[in-house]
Design an enzyme around this catalytic site. Sequence first.
Site, PDB file in Angstrom:
ATOM      1  N   HIS A  22       0.843  -1.202   0.000  1.00  0.00           N
ATOM      2  CA  HIS A  22       0.000   0.000   0.000  1.00  0.00           C
ATOM      3  C   HIS A  22       0.879   1.254   0.000  1.00  0.00           C
ATOM      4  O   HIS A  22       0.449   2.314  -0.432  1.00  0.00           O
ATOM      5  CB  HIS A  22      -0.907   0.031   1.237  1.00  0.00           C
ATOM      6  N   ASP A  91      -4.417  -6.042  -8.321  1.00  0.00           N
ATOM      7  CA  ASP A  91      -4.687  -5.421  -7.029  1.00  0.00           C
ATOM      8  C   ASP A  91      -4.972  -3.952  -7.336  1.00  0.00           C
ATOM      9  O   ASP A  91      -4.848  -3.515  -8.482  1.00  0.00           O
ATOM     10  CB  ASP A  91      -3.479  -5.590  -6.098  1.00  0.00           C
TER      11      ASP A  91
END
Length: 153
Positions: A22, A91
Amino acid sequence: KKNILTIGKHVPGHGLSTEDSHFTLPTIKEKLSFLKKNDLACFHKVGSDFLMTAHIIYESIDKNNPATLSKKLINQLIRKYLDFNGLIISDDICMKALRGSIPNLGNKCLEAGCDIVLHCNGDYNQMYNLLENLKPARSSLLIKIIKLFNCDR
């Protein structure tokens, strides 16, 4: 038994990563033979309808591209080695592990072999820009999606 579609994530695996994709782009240095015996074992014949890629560089497979953007990893490892015929989803392309414009990243995902591009930050302008600049879906993909969701009734 209840016709619930499932997703396996994040192929080839996050288990060896010491960083959070992230925020940064992790790199895994283990050899492919180790990955096949360990991290990839849970994805072999998983029976999921979808597999989600990882935003991680696996040096022994493709030292220049994270899994999400790697033709080599998606085609040779996921499609061939894992014998996966379902849909491959990236993702979230808004994660900090990836660099570049959202439309460019979306198209790179598709070029690498992802079937679906995931955009999750809720920024309407980014989503619109992505949709305006994303290459059209192949008819074979649309047929696959219709069959998977049983929309052809």
